[in-house]
Scaffold this motif. Structure first.
Motif, PDB file in Angstrom:
ATOM      1  N   ALA A   1      -1.148 -14.580  -4.455  1.00  0.00           N
ATOM      2  CA  ALA A   1      -1.952 -13.500  -3.869  1.00  0.00           C
ATOM      3  C   ALA A   1      -1.048 -12.449  -3.210  1.00  0.00           C
ATOM      4  O   ALA A   1      -1.263 -11.246  -3.365  1.00  0.00           O
ATOM      5  N   ILE A   2      -0.019 -12.919  -2.500  1.00  0.00           N
ATOM      6  CA  ILE A   2       0.905 -11.969  -1.851  1.00  0.00           C
ATOM      7  C   ILE A   2       1.577 -11.114  -2.922  1.00  0.00           C
ATOM      8  O   ILE A   2       1.689  -9.890  -2.798  1.00  0.00           O
ATOM      9  N   LYS A   3       2.010 -11.760  -4.000  1.00  0.00           N
ATOM     10  CA  LYS A   3       2.697 -11.014  -5.071  1.00  0.00           C
ATOM     11  C   LYS A   3       1.759 -10.003  -5.727  1.00  0.00           C
ATOM     12  O   LYS A   3       2.161  -8.888  -6.065  1.00  0.00           O
ATOM     13  N   ALA A   4       0.496 -10.409  -5.919  1.00  0.00           N
ATOM     14  CA  ALA A   4      -0.463  -9.495  -6.552  1.00  0.00           C
ATOM     15  C   ALA A   4      -0.710  -8.277  -5.665  1.00  0.00           C
ATOM     16  O   ALA A   4      -0.737  -7.131  -6.134  1.00  0.00           O
ATOM     17  N   TYR A   5      -0.869  -8.528  -4.363  1.00  0.00           N
ATOM     18  CA  TYR A   5      -1.136  -7.432  -3.412  1.00  0.00           C
ATOM     19  C   TYR A   5       0.061  -6.483  -3.377  1.00  0.00           C
ATOM     20  O   TYR A   5      -0.093  -5.259  -3.438  1.00  0.00           O
ATOM     21  N   LEU A   6       1.266  -7.064  -3.351  1.00  0.00           N
ATOM     22  CA  LEU A   6       2.465  -6.206  -3.336  1.00  0.00           C
ATOM     23  C   LEU A   6       2.614  -5.441  -4.651  1.00  0.00           C
ATOM     24  O   LEU A   6       3.049  -4.292  -4.660  1.00  0.00           O
ATOM     25  N   ALA A   7       2.237  -6.079  -5.773  1.00  0.00           N
ATOM     26  CA  ALA A   7       2.336  -5.391  -7.074  1.00  0.00           C
ATOM     27  C   ALA A   7       1.413  -4.169  -7.077  1.00  0.00           C
ATOM     28  O   ALA A   7       1.787  -3.087  -7.554  1.00  0.00           O
ATOM     29  N   ALA A   8       0.200  -4.336  -6.514  1.00  0.00           N
ATOM     30  CA  ALA A   8      -0.732  -3.196  -6.462  1.00  0.00           C
ATOM     31  C   ALA A   8      -0.167  -2.110  -5.546  1.00  0.00           C
ATOM     32  O   ALA A   8      -0.240  -0.908  -5.855  1.00  0.00           O
ATOM     33  N   ILE A   9       0.427  -2.531  -4.428  1.00  0.00           N
ATOM     34  CA  ILE A   9       0.999  -1.554  -3.484  1.00  0.00           C
ATOM     35  C   ILE A   9       2.195  -0.838  -4.128  1.00  0.00           C
ATOM     36  O   ILE A   9       2.336   0.388  -4.015  1.00  0.00           O
ATOM     37  N   ASN A  10       3.011  -1.574  -4.841  1.00  0.00           N
ATOM     38  CA  ASN A  10       4.160  -0.933  -5.508  1.00  0.00           C
ATOM     39  C   ASN A  10       3.689   0.067  -6.565  1.00  0.00           C
ATOM     40  O   ASN A  10       4.280   1.129  -6.745  1.00  0.00           O
ATOM     41  N   SER A  11       2.608  -0.288  -7.238  1.00  0.00           N
ATOM     42  CA  SER A  11       2.055   0.617  -8.243  1.00  0.00           C
ATOM     43  C   SER A  11       1.556   1.901  -7.559  1.00  0.00           C
ATOM     44  O   SER A  11       1.782   3.024  -8.040  1.00  0.00           O
ATOM     45  N   MET A  12       0.896   1.724  -6.407  1.00  0.00           N
ATOM     46  CA  MET A  12       0.395   2.881  -5.641  1.00  0.00           C
ATOM     47  C   MET A  12       1.568   3.747  -5.154  1.00  0.00           C
ATOM     48  O   MET A  12       1.558   4.968  -5.322  1.00  0.00           O
ATOM     49  N   GLU A  13       2.589   3.093  -4.576  1.00  0.00           N
ATOM     50  CA  GLU A  13       3.734   3.855  -4.044  1.00  0.00           C
ATOM     51  C   GLU A  13       4.419   4.639  -5.165  1.00  0.00           C
ATOM     52  O   GLU A  13       4.837   5.771  -4.983  1.00  0.00           O
ATOM     53  N   TRP A  14       4.490   4.006  -6.323  1.00  0.00           N
ATOM     54  CA  TRP A  14       5.155   4.634  -7.469  1.00  0.00           C
ATOM     55  C   TRP A  14       4.376   5.869  -7.907  1.00  0.00           C
ATOM     56  O   TRP A  14       4.934   6.936  -8.153  1.00  0.00           O
ATOM     57  N   ASP A  15       3.049   5.728  -7.957  1.00  0.00           N
ATOM     58  CA  ASP A  15       2.187   6.855  -8.336  1.00  0.00           C
ATOM     59  C   ASP A  15       2.273   7.980  -7.301  1.00  0.00           C
ATOM     60  O   ASP A  15       2.378   9.148  -7.647  1.00  0.00           O
ATOM     61  N   LEU A  16       2.195   7.599  -6.017  1.00  0.00           N
ATOM     62  CA  LEU A  16       2.184   8.610  -4.958  1.00  0.00           C
ATOM     63  C   LEU A  16       3.537   9.302  -4.825  1.00  0.00           C
ATOM     64  O   LEU A  16       3.616  10.465  -4.442  1.00  0.00           O
ATOM     65  N   GLY A  17       4.580   8.581  -5.203  1.00  0.00           N
ATOM     66  CA  GLY A  17       5.924   9.141  -5.050  1.00  0.00           C
ATOM     67  C   GLY A  17       6.309  10.077  -6.175  1.00  0.00           C
ATOM     68  O   GLY A  17       7.348  10.711  -6.142  1.00  0.00           O
ATOM     69  N   LYS A  18       5.435  10.163  -7.217  1.00  0.00           N
ATOM     70  CA  LYS A  18       5.838  10.959  -8.397  1.00  0.00           C
ATOM     71  C   LYS A  18       5.653  12.447  -8.168  1.00  0.00           C
ATOM     72  O   LYS A  18       4.825  12.869  -7.398  1.00  0.00           O
TER      73      LYS A  18
END
Ligand code: KIV
Ligand code: ZN
Length: 506
Positions: A489-506
């Motif tokens: 669950a921790i890994k899934a939550y972080l994966a979603a957050i990393n995906s968000m950060e990647w999108d927002l950082g573009k």
């Protein structure tokens, strides 16, 4: 000679626009490349004018896909067609897909146009698009609730203007199979110039009839079918690609038609779309569901052991569901892992193989053997993951019946900084997510959370899907696997957050 039916996949457009199915651009690219490998004739990569993000992902897909046509959806507006072409122009085989509604209810209430204005708008959109691109598809939205003679008139006019494919959607999933068959046959016969264009259909599943309607349309003369992996799409979804392909293949002599799909890639494609969207298929889903080849009743099991054909009309292998040959364990090397991946239909580049291999070693240390489903999950995880803005270093949790839970997590930011915090929660996963929220300092809302096991048994790997949003509009999915369900669950939550950060950082 059986007829060759073209498969137009709209998982990345109609599928992606449905609630809960959004994907980030990395996930869209992974799905597009898998669709190409599956052998779809056309990949509808998105709706470029709908958002800058969509335009960019259609552009990336156009640059990467070589063996399928890449289509982009456009309203009958010059600005949409301009955006569509900006996204598609690098494709080896681009297609501009234009739509306009033709049913009385859509023309009156949505478009506020007369039938003559609809024809005029459709024709000028096709002519405008033709300046950019030779391959133009025109869809008469809500065709099945339109006057058939009017659809023929619109199709005749757009074909004369240069459309190469005309598509008759059952937009609201209202048609009955024999009625839709008669409708398609009528259009095929009465559209002026129909011999100069290909006839396509696009069925929705509001009454559970999308696949049946698509098949009757083939019998009635349609040569292109629009569909999605796992049947995802607006409301109750679109016609399911895997069901259409296998209905044609298993009953080839009945339909006298086939596709160029490599059916052995179906299972893997379904799993990749599940992972990218976070939306699981129901266990009893035809062709790709977990139970599609499971036999529980004793009498069935007996039959299957004597002769599989007693209860199986297609083999699991024919859709890419391989049986375990040999489980891999901690002594297995990279070569054996790569071999197994290839046998499962997964090809990865060297860097991804390294990532899968290091995860594999970590897991194999904790779990004696990893079977094919575990290995597929590792591969899906490694291929679609966004770059790590936040990396999980350590976590610990304590929980009890009356105390609630406390979790401590240490993360490393991509800048190199370490962050360690503790938080309370109603349970271990709630506490873990609270810690992560505090560290990343963003107002994330958890919209969906699903936890389960990849395979049965005591040492099954835990698998979690989450979907998060920041503002209720943009959404990101995450997937995590681990021998420990809290860690998954921790890994899934972080994966979603990393995906968000990647999108927002573009
Ligand atoms: O359902 C529909 O009518 C569509 C068209 C835009 C093809 O998705
Ligand atoms: Zn649709």
């Amino acid at each position: 000679m059986s007829r060759q039916i073209k498969i137009f996949d709209t998982t990345l457009r109609d599928g992606e626009q449905s609630p809960g199915c959004s994907m980030n651009s990395k996930e869209k690219i992974a799905v597009a490349l898998q669709l190409e490998k599956l052998g779809v004739d056309v990949i509808e990569a998105g709706f470029p004018a709908s958002s800058p993000g969509d335009l960019e992902s259609v552009k990336s897909i156009s640059a990467l896909v070589k063996n399928s046509v890449v289509a982009g959806l456009c309203r009958s507006l010059e600005k949409d067609i301009d955006a569509g072409w900006r996204a598609l122009q690098t494709a080896v085989a681009p297609r501009i897909h234009i739509f306009l509604a033709t049913s009385p209810i859509h023309m009156k209430y949505k478009l506020k146009m007369t039938p003559d204005q609809v024809i005029e708008t459709a024709v000028s959109a096709v002519k405008y698009a033709k300046k950019y691109c030779a391959d133009i598809e025109f869809s008469a939205e809500d065709a099945s609730r339109s006057d058939p003679d009017f659809v023929c008139k619109v199709f005749g006019a757009v074909i004369a203007a240069g459309a190469t494919i005309v598509n008759a959607p059952d937009t609201v999933g209202y048609a009955m199979p024999d009625e839709f068959g008669r409708f398609v046959a009528y259009i095929n016969e009465h559209t002026p110039g129909m011999e100069k264009a290909a006839l396509s259909v696009h069925a929705h599943n509001d009454l559970g009839l999308a696949v049946a309607n698509s098949l009757t349309a083939i019998q009635a003369g349609a040569v292109q079918i629009e569909c999605t992996i796992n049947g995802i799409g607006e409301r109750a979804g679109n016609a399911s690609l895997e069901e259409i392909v296998m209905a044609l293949r298993v009953r080839k002599s009945y339909w006298n038609a086939d596709t160029r799909i490599d059916a052995a890639q179906l299972y893997n494609t379904s799993r990749i779309v599940t992972q990218a969207t976070g939306v699981k298929v129901q266990p009893h889903k035809a062709v790709v569901g977990e139970n599609a080849f499971a036999h529980e009743a004793g009498i069935h099991q007996h039959g299957i052991l004597e002769n599989r054909a007693t209860y199986e009309i297609m083999t699991p292998e024919s859709v890419g569901l391989t049986q375990n040959v040999m489980a891999l364990g901690k002594h297995s090397g990279k070569h054996a892992l790569n071999d197994r991946l290839r046998r499962l239909g997964v090809t990865v580049d060297g860097e991804t193989l390294e990532r899968i291999f290091s995860e594999f070693k970590l897991l194999a240390d904790k779990k004696k053997t990893l079977n094919d489903r575990d290995i597929e999950a590792l591969a899906r995880n490694a291929s679609a993951a966004a770059p790590e803005t936040w990396k999980l270093l350590q976590w610990s949790v304590s929980s009890g019946s009356s105390l609630g839970a406390t979790c401590t997590i240490q993360l490393q930011h991509k800048s190199g900084e370490f962050h360690k915090t503790a938080a309370l929660g109603d349970g271990p996963i709630d506490a873990a997510f609270n810690v992560i929220d505090q560290i990343i300092n963003r107002d994330v809302t958890l919209e969906a959370f699903e936890i389960g096991a990849i395979t049965g048994g005591e040492d099954a790997l835990g698998e979690t899907y989450v979907r998060i949003t920041l503002d209720g509009v943009r959404r990101w999915n995450g997937h995590g696997i681990s021998v420990d369900i809290v860690e998954s669950a921790i890994k899934a939550y972080l994966a979603a957050i990393n995906s968000m950060e990647w999108d927002l950082g573009k």
